[in-house]
Design an enzyme around this catalytic site. Sequence first.
Site, PDB file in Angstrom:
ATOM      1  N   GLY A 167      -8.378   4.874   4.077  1.00  0.00           N
ATOM      2  CA  GLY A 167      -9.261   4.409   2.116  1.00  0.00           C
ATOM      3  C   GLY A 167      -7.998   4.687   2.155  1.00  0.00           C
ATOM      4  N   ASP A 168      -6.956   4.880   1.957  1.00  0.00           N
ATOM      5  CA  ASP A 168      -5.238   5.172   1.493  1.00  0.00           C
ATOM      6  C   ASP A 168      -5.097   2.991   1.186  1.00  0.00           C
ATOM      7  OD1 ASP A 168      -4.421   7.125   0.405  1.00  0.00           O
ATOM      8  OD2 ASP A 168      -3.769   7.738   1.949  1.00  0.00           O
ATOM      9  N   SER A 169      -5.397   2.212   2.455  1.00  0.00           N
ATOM     10  CA  SER A 169      -4.767   0.822   2.399  1.00  0.00           C
ATOM     11  C   SER A 169      -6.038   0.675   1.402  1.00  0.00           C
ATOM     12  CB  SER A 169      -4.964   0.928   3.716  1.00  0.00           C
ATOM     13  OG  SER A 169      -3.785   1.276   4.758  1.00  0.00           O
TER      14      SER A 169
END
Length: 391
Positions: A167-169
């Site tokens: 999700g962060d990437s």
Amino acid sequence: MRLPLDGLRVLELGNYIAGPTAGRMLADFGAEVIKVERPGKGDELRNWRLYAGEVSMLFRTINRNKKSVVLDLKTPEGRDTALDLVRHCDVVIENFRPGTLERWQLGPAELEKANPDIILARISAFGQTGPLAGRPGFAAVAEAMGGLRNLVGEADRPPSRVGVSLGDSVAGLYAAFGVMVELFQRQNGGPRRPLSERVVDVALHEAVFSMMESLVPDYEAYGVERQRVGGRMEGIAPSNAYECLDGASVVIAGNGDSIFRRYMLAIGRPDLADDPGLESNAGRWARRDELDDAIAAWTKTLTRAEVLKVLDEAGVPAGPIYTAADIRADEQYRERGMIQHFSVDVGADEPAEVGFPGIVPLIGPRSLPVRSIGPDLGADTDDVLSTLETR
């Protein structure tokens, strides 16, 4: 060589993974990215998965090609220095909880006053607006609320998670793309708008949701709630992972109509190749257990290399399930410059040569060279601040 984003200057105020991923994308292609870190510990990522030494390989990877400057943004002096940097930058990236920059008097109003042309990318758990805007959240929560977590794992077990902060990437990639959209608009003479109307606002859960294909449309149109199906992909068959004789595993995606027939002939099942009920994907999905059992029985009689050789000759998409050691040894990765080595402190008596991921996408036949790995804390503070007026 001159890189595509040479001359672009970015001030990165984020930490962890999402904001720094956006900064890394821009740095990879030539932008000068000045990463601001707090005094003392710096970005917490420096200590994530730190097995030895003082700086993790995770930090070194995500913060490559950047400069590290130490500032305490909570103090008037740190704030004023940050605003001085903003005057000489094109882009600001931040991923604090909404309201944090405003509390430090570094919000959009102050940034725009310092530099009316500044582009601001903001990454947060739920975005800058809406009833959940002020709530904290990491990628794990975003992947759950974005719909991804419910589809990962076996149907008879609780939802699982992929082994990286996906999700962060993904959010970082969207932020970098949003920055490029705003740069394109600016360079092509678009109408000048106040910063409040052109903030690149990326929410982690929305970034994940945007990758969920037709999850909601299928529900709205057909009332279908997709469920976990393990190594399969719902509605597509046969496509799964299978164990081989030597204990290694392969993924085989033989779900195309024309591919399926070749696939079944290759594994010695002409009866399945000629079965009219299996000509369409819908029919194959209905009999997915039968097909998986037949394929698994075949793969268990051969080594991974033998399985892949047979399928390659038959034109069936298949590949090995790689470990880090497999990637490191793979000729395809090596040929395209996807593993690049740097001498790094790993907590031993001497630095070690460590392979780091190359730059994606390729421009030309090989990855652009990684110029530097993630810097030591504050390594560039004096240089950046002493040359501020010449920037």
